[in-house]
Scaffold this active site. Structure first.
Site, PDB file in Angstrom:
ATOM      1  N   TYR A 141       0.863  -1.218   0.120  1.00 16.38           N
ATOM      2  CA  TYR A 141       0.039   0.049   0.065  1.00 16.38           C
ATOM      3  C   TYR A 141       0.873   1.237  -0.077  1.00 16.38           C
ATOM      4  CZ  TYR A 141      -3.842   2.937   1.806  1.00 16.38           C
ATOM      5  OH  TYR A 141      -4.863   3.853   1.986  1.00 16.38           O
ATOM      6  N   ARG A 194      -5.325  10.608 -11.236  1.00 11.96           N
ATOM      7  CA  ARG A 194      -4.610  10.990 -10.022  1.00 11.96           C
ATOM      8  C   ARG A 194      -4.282  10.021  -8.983  1.00 11.96           C
ATOM      9  NH1 ARG A 194      -4.696  10.446  -5.136  1.00 11.96           N
ATOM     10  NH2 ARG A 194      -6.712  11.370  -4.123  1.00 11.96           N
ATOM     11  N   LYS A 212      -5.424  -1.159  -2.460  1.00 10.41           N
ATOM     12  CA  LYS A 212      -6.510  -0.966  -1.521  1.00 10.41           C
ATOM     13  C   LYS A 212      -7.476  -2.356  -1.345  1.00 10.41           C
ATOM     14  CE  LYS A 212      -6.314   3.596  -1.494  1.00 10.41           C
ATOM     15  NZ  LYS A 212      -6.584   4.529  -0.294  1.00 10.41           N
ATOM     16  N   GLU A 283     -11.683   5.211  -6.723  1.00  9.01           N
ATOM     17  CA  GLU A 283     -10.183   5.611  -5.989  1.00  9.01           C
ATOM     18  C   GLU A 283      -9.332   6.453  -7.086  1.00  9.01           C
ATOM     19  OE1 GLU A 283      -9.330   4.486  -2.800  1.00  9.01           O
ATOM     20  OE2 GLU A 283      -8.047   5.870  -2.961  1.00  9.01           O
ATOM     21  N   ASP A 284      -8.830   7.484  -6.468  1.00  3.63           N
ATOM     22  CA  ASP A 284      -7.852   8.233  -7.434  1.00  3.63           C
ATOM     23  C   ASP A 284      -8.509   8.715  -8.737  1.00  3.63           C
ATOM     24  OD1 ASP A 284      -6.456   7.897  -5.088  1.00  3.63           O
ATOM     25  OD2 ASP A 284      -4.716   7.176  -5.797  1.00  3.63           O
ATOM     26  N   ASP A 306     -13.467   7.165  -2.162  1.00  3.18           N
ATOM     27  CA  ASP A 306     -12.508   7.118  -0.943  1.00  3.18           C
ATOM     28  C   ASP A 306     -11.921   8.250  -0.690  1.00  3.18           C
ATOM     29  OD1 ASP A 306     -11.040   5.718   1.137  1.00  3.18           O
ATOM     30  OD2 ASP A 306      -9.535   5.288  -0.227  1.00  3.18           O
ATOM     31  N   ASP A 307     -11.448   8.907  -1.578  1.00  9.31           N
ATOM     32  CA  ASP A 307     -10.650   9.964  -1.568  1.00  9.31           C
ATOM     33  C   ASP A 307     -11.371  11.271  -1.010  1.00  9.31           C
ATOM     34  OD1 ASP A 307      -8.081   9.033  -2.656  1.00  9.31           O
ATOM     35  OD2 ASP A 307      -9.350   8.787  -4.232  1.00  9.31           O
ATOM     36  N   ASN A 462       0.163  12.123  -0.039  1.00 11.79           N
ATOM     37  CA  ASN A 462       1.165  11.016  -0.367  1.00 11.79           C
ATOM     38  C   ASN A 462       1.570  10.982  -1.640  1.00 11.79           C
ATOM     39  OD1 ASN A 462       0.110   9.492   2.049  1.00 11.79           O
ATOM     40  ND2 ASN A 462      -1.756   9.313   1.027  1.00 11.79           N
TER      41      ASN A 462
HETATM   42  N1  LIG Z   1      -4.094  10.951   3.751  1.00  5.44           N
HETATM   43  C1  LIG Z   1      -4.995  10.236   3.005  1.00  5.44           C
HETATM   44  O1  LIG Z   1      -5.671   9.559   3.454  1.00  5.44           O
HETATM   45  C2  LIG Z   1      -5.280  10.919   1.780  1.00  5.44           C
HETATM   46  C3  LIG Z   1      -6.545  10.898   1.082  1.00  5.44           C
HETATM   47  C4  LIG Z   1      -6.909  11.327  -0.040  1.00  5.44           C
HETATM   48  C5  LIG Z   1      -5.929  12.015  -0.742  1.00  5.44           C
HETATM   49  N2  LIG Z   1      -4.424  12.153  -0.335  1.00  5.44           N
HETATM   50  C6  LIG Z   1      -3.548  12.901  -0.888  1.00  5.44           C
HETATM   51  O2  LIG Z   1      -4.009  14.436  -1.109  1.00  5.44           O
HETATM   52  C7  LIG Z   1      -3.208  14.727  -2.292  1.00  5.44           C
HETATM   53  C8  LIG Z   1      -4.313  15.678  -3.057  1.00  5.44           C
HETATM   54  O3  LIG Z   1      -5.268  14.864  -3.540  1.00  5.44           O
HETATM   55  P1  LIG Z   1      -6.511  15.260  -4.336  1.00  5.44           P
HETATM   56  O4  LIG Z   1      -7.328  14.345  -4.852  1.00  5.44           O
HETATM   57  O5  LIG Z   1      -7.300  16.413  -3.453  1.00  5.44           O
HETATM   58  O6  LIG Z   1      -5.707  16.123  -5.532  1.00  5.44           O
HETATM   59  P2  LIG Z   1      -5.787  17.192  -6.432  1.00  5.44           P
HETATM   60  O7  LIG Z   1      -4.926  17.127  -7.418  1.00  5.44           O
HETATM   61  O8  LIG Z   1      -7.349  17.101  -6.855  1.00  5.44           O
HETATM   62  O9  LIG Z   1      -6.034  18.716  -5.427  1.00  5.44           O
HETATM   63  C9  LIG Z   1      -4.551  19.054  -5.281  1.00  5.44           C
HETATM   64  C10 LIG Z   1      -5.076  20.570  -4.573  1.00  5.44           C
HETATM   65  O10 LIG Z   1      -3.739  21.210  -4.043  1.00  5.44           O
HETATM   66  C11 LIG Z   1      -3.779  22.581  -4.519  1.00  5.44           C
HETATM   67  N3  LIG Z   1      -2.271  22.835  -4.446  1.00  5.44           N
HETATM   68  C12 LIG Z   1      -1.509  22.508  -5.628  1.00  5.44           C
HETATM   69  N4  LIG Z   1      -0.316  23.295  -5.179  1.00  5.44           N
HETATM   70  C13 LIG Z   1      -0.526  23.774  -4.067  1.00  5.44           C
HETATM   71  C14 LIG Z   1       0.143  25.006  -3.152  1.00  5.44           C
HETATM   72  N5  LIG Z   1       1.454  25.094  -3.642  1.00  5.44           N
HETATM   73  N6  LIG Z   1      -0.288  25.408  -2.186  1.00  5.44           N
HETATM   74  C15 LIG Z   1      -1.619  25.105  -1.748  1.00  5.44           C
HETATM   75  N7  LIG Z   1      -2.242  24.279  -2.503  1.00  5.44           N
HETATM   76  C16 LIG Z   1      -1.846  23.608  -3.697  1.00  5.44           C
HETATM   77  C17 LIG Z   1      -4.414  22.519  -6.292  1.00  5.44           C
HETATM   78  O11 LIG Z   1      -4.821  23.650  -6.097  1.00  5.44           O
HETATM   79  C18 LIG Z   1      -5.427  21.462  -5.672  1.00  5.44           C
HETATM   80  O12 LIG Z   1      -6.627  22.241  -5.251  1.00  5.44           O
HETATM   81  C19 LIG Z   1      -2.731  14.043  -2.803  1.00  5.44           C
HETATM   82  O13 LIG Z   1      -1.122  13.794  -2.526  1.00  5.44           O
HETATM   83  C20 LIG Z   1      -3.176  12.325  -2.275  1.00  5.44           C
HETATM   84  O14 LIG Z   1      -2.223  11.521  -2.305  1.00  5.44           O
HETATM   85  C21 LIG Z   1      -4.445  11.745   1.030  1.00  5.44           C
HETATM   86  O1  LIG Z   2      -3.929   5.678  -0.747  1.00  9.69           O
HETATM   87  C1  LIG Z   2      -3.596   6.295   0.062  1.00  9.69           C
HETATM   88  O2  LIG Z   2      -2.754   5.918   0.857  1.00  9.69           O
HETATM   89  C2  LIG Z   2      -4.724   7.404   0.703  1.00  9.69           C
HETATM   90  C3  LIG Z   2      -5.257   8.017  -0.386  1.00  9.69           C
HETATM   91  O3  LIG Z   2      -6.396   7.262  -0.975  1.00  9.69           O
HETATM   92  C4  LIG Z   2      -4.651   8.797  -1.586  1.00  9.69           C
HETATM   93  O4  LIG Z   2      -5.118   8.860  -2.486  1.00  9.69           O
HETATM   94  O5  LIG Z   2      -3.474   9.157  -1.282  1.00  9.69           O
HETATM   95 MG   LIG Z   3      -6.572   7.688  -3.198  1.00 14.24          MG
END
Ligand SMILES: NC(=O)c1ccc[n+]([C@@H]2O[C@H](COP(=O)([O-])OP(=O)(O)OC[C@H]3O[C@@H](n4cnc5c(N)ncnc54)[C@H](O)[C@@H]3O)[C@@H](O)[C@H]2O)c1
Ligand SMILES: O=C(O)C[C@H](O)C(=O)O
Ligand SMILES: [Mg+2]
Length: 621
Positions: A141, A194, A212, A283-284, A306-307, A462
């Site tokens: 993962y 993504r 997942k 997902e993603d 999930d996201d 991530n």
């Molecule tokens: N920890 C978790 O469980 C978890 C869950 C889902 C997503 N994520 C992570 O979150 C991140 C974003 O996912 P997403 O689907 O929202 O992506 P996304 O690409 O849809 O969104 C990214 C956002 O960040 C903004 N951004 C880009 N550069 C920036 C900056 N310099 N300052 C501030 N904001 C900025 C963008 O404008 C956009 O709004 C990914 O890295 C993903 O792995 C983590």
């Molecule tokens: O996949 C993960 O580890 C968390 C989340 O779904 C992500 O997109 O980053």
């Molecule tokens: Mg995800």
């Protein structure tokens, strides 16, 4: 089956007995009352080549005779423990050889060894994964799965899961029958647009669906014969992949608009026609589609994103934990000032859920909902989002700050993150931006002026290199009186004064397996906001007062099976209360309504698959 259940209950047996009745056909369902044999329609090498039935050197001599295996394996019949020990020699050798600690090629090599085991012996694979989940979740993962996706064209050997592509339009309804399993409980689907914070990886994104589902099996006890990873290949806009002759996907740009929707619609119709009770986890998907697809399907199909939704629940649990860690009651949550960096599918999902949670605590009315939004400041790639922004994303609009109000705070449209932190002095800084290092020294220094007694930093992006900051950076600048969580795993930090800076992993893995399992076992037709909220609340309540005071706001991953059971039970309870539960196998809705809380927990526990070798019995097809 329903009759059997009634009979079992009326003879005052326990819920455990029920499980036996409802899983006559499952491969190796473990119950406290022993194992039922599994019927196989193959013999000899065909069994050794089938990961669902293969036991390798663990086949007993009588079984070797019965299944024509005598002579096809080395003679020493191994216990499963010894078998795992032998396998581990190979994995551990890698660690010995890596002189400079864990490195990326090492992680990939580990993934390869585990993946090969997955290909030849599923039972043993899940035994290893469950027993050492803390060690191997980061391999199968996040974060290694990201590297796997990036390198998938080179790593691909044996197929796992299904591929539906833009070329399959008009064929999906029939091709779905190519999947060998009669029953599928869980699908994780991605379009690869993504993948984590790594962008568009096209067809290579299938790795995330596989990873997942590994957690669905390991954490939720979903039977691995009934999971299906799916990649919908509508092309890719990753120019490097399009130029790569070794790329495994369609060599075309992504479909968009109605053409794109038509493919996803056709896929959904196909899988729900063949398996009407399946649950589909999205997902993603890039944010552009994540919300639209969720709205399009969530009232018709058993699906969730999930996201958007899993992440929101995990963040809520973490945010409530952070309030408790300040020595304040959870009900003080609506007073927290929260700066969110990132307004994509994850950031907006968290913002909407946090606002609703605050509103509920403030009286659950329109006024409360309106006033709650003033607790958030959202910064995206263009800086602070205000109503002065042109072409504002409609999903972010509710959180756009009024220009006049911002003027009073010394802020403006597009203000930088550091300016916002300086002026707002937030209690919480939460990153879902996919920008590694975004919480720079300057930003963390600015957070020193936080009005909170214990500021919280959530660097949730991530994989590891995309984390907005590391725990070392946070603790070294802000000291030990903070709460820290990251999306990918980091080690705790030794602060050198006998204190440990605790690094929590704030990842949706703590919720999605339980959301899926609870939905499956309740038989709910949809996944409601209430069910998701119940899941988040149960996760928040899982942590003891003693733990949160120490800064531990999420449990260790070694407890993930137990948490998942609890989360699933909460989801079922809510589905029953909302009158959505339609029952599962022998347990009809009426029976389900009668279950007490502890009986629900027992019901969940007894429906969780565990990897045990079943006795195999051969029958001709
Ligand atoms: N920890 C978790 O469980 C978890 C869950 C889902 C997503 N994520 C992570 O979150 C991140 C974003 O996912 P997403 O689907 O929202 O992506 P996304 O690409 O849809 O969104 C990214 C956002 O960040 C903004 N951004 C880009 N550069 C920036 C900056 N310099 N300052 C501030 N904001 C900025 C963008 O404008 C956009 O709004 C990914 O890295 C993903 O792995 C983590
Ligand atoms: O996949 C993960 O580890 C968390 C989340 O779904 C992500 O997109 O980053
Ligand atoms: Mg995800």
């Amino acid at each position: 089956m329903a009759m059997l259940w009634k009979h079992v209950r009326s003879s005052s047996s326990t819920l455990k007995r029920h499980v036996i009745g409802t899983h006559l056909l499952s491969r190796s369902f473990t119950t406290t009352e022993g194992h039922r044999p599994s019927i196989v329609h193959k013999r000899s090498l065909d069994i050794l080549h089938d990961p669902w039935f293969n036991k390798g050197t663990a086949f007993s001599m009588t079984e070797r005779d019965r299944l024509d295996l005598r002579g096809l394996l080395p003679p020493n019949v191994m216990s499963t423990e010894l078998q795992i020990e032998r396998f581990m020699v190979d994995l551990k050798r890698l660690e010995v050889q890596a002189r400079d600690g864990p490195s990326d090629p090492n992680a990939l090599a580990k993934w390869r060894i585990l993946n090969r085991l997955h290909d030849r012996n599923e039972t043993m694979y899940y035994k290893v994964l469950i027993a050492r989940i803390e060690e191997y979740a980061p391999v199968v993962y996040t974060p290694t799965v990201g590297l796997v996706c990036q390198n998938y064209s080179g790593l691909f050997r044996r197929p796992r899961g299904m591929y539906f592509s833009a070329e399959d339009r008009g064929e999906m309804m029939s091709m779905v029958y190519n999947w060998p399993a009669e029953q599928v409980d869980m699908i994780v689907v991605t379009d690869g647009s993504r993948i984590l914070g790594l962008g568009d990886l096209g067809v290579q994104g299938i790795g995330i669906a596989i990873g997942k589902l590994d957690l669905y099996v390991a954490a939720a006890g979903i039977n691995p014969q009934r999971v299906l990873p799916v990649m919908i290949d509508v092309g890719t806009n990753n120019e490097a992949l399009l130029k790569d002759p070794l790329y495994l996907g369609l060599q075309q740009h992504r479909l968009d608009g109605d053409d794109y929707l038509a493919v996803i619609d056709e896929f959904m119709e196909a899988v729900f026609t063949r398996w009407p009770n399946v649950i589909v986890q999205f997902e993603d998907f890039q944010s552009k589609w994540a919300f639209k697809l969720l709205q399009r399907y969530r009232n018709t199909y058993r699906m969730f994103n999930d996201d958007v939704q899993g992440t929101a629940g995990v963040a809520i649990a973490g945010l409530l934990g952070a309030v408790r860690a300040q020595g304040r009651p959870m009900i003080d949550f609506p007073k927290q000032k929260i700066v969110v960096a990132g307004a994509g599918s994850a950031g907006i999902g968290v913002l909407n859920a946090a606002r609703k949670t605050m509103a509920r605590m403030l009286g659950n009315n329109e006024v409360a909902f309106e006033s709650a939004k003033s607790q958030f400041w959202v910064v995206d790639a263009k800086g602070l989002i205000t109503q002065g922004r042109e072409d504002i994303d409609p999903d972010a609009l509710p959180f756009a700050r009024k220009l006049k109000e911002m003027d009073r705070q010394g802020l403006r449209e597009g203000a930088s993150l550091v300016e916002v932190v300086k002026q707002v002095k937030p209690d919480v800084l939460l990153g879902l931006s996919a920008v590694g290092g975004l919480f720079s020294k300057e930003v963390l220094e600015a957070l020193k002026d936080s009005t909170s007694t214990r500021p919280a930093i959530f660097a949730m992006s991530n994989p590891t290199k995309n984390a907005e900051c590391t725990p070392e950076e946070a603790f070294s600048i802000l000291g030990d009186n903070i709460i820290f969580a990251s999306g990918s795993p980091f080690s705790n930090v030794d602060l050198g004064n006998g204190h440990i800076g605790h690094c929590n992993q704030g990842n949706n893995m703590y919720l999605f397996p339980g959301i899926g399992l609870g939905t499956l076992l309740s038989g709910s037709r949809i996944i409601s906001d209430g069910m998701l909220q119940a899941a988040a609340e149960r996760l928040a309540a899982y942590m003891s007062e003693e733990e949160v005071v120490k800064g531990i706001i999420f449990p260790s991953i070694s407890r993930i099976r137990d948490i998942t059971k609890e989360v699933a039970a909460a989801v079922i309870k809510e589905a029953v209360e909302e009158d959505l539960a339609e029952g599962y196998h022998g347990m009809d809705a009426r029976e389900m309504r009668k279950l007490s809380e502890s009986e629900i927990a027992e019901y969940v526990k007894n429906h969780m698959w565990s990897p045990e070798y079943p006795t195999l019995v051969y029958k001709q097809d």
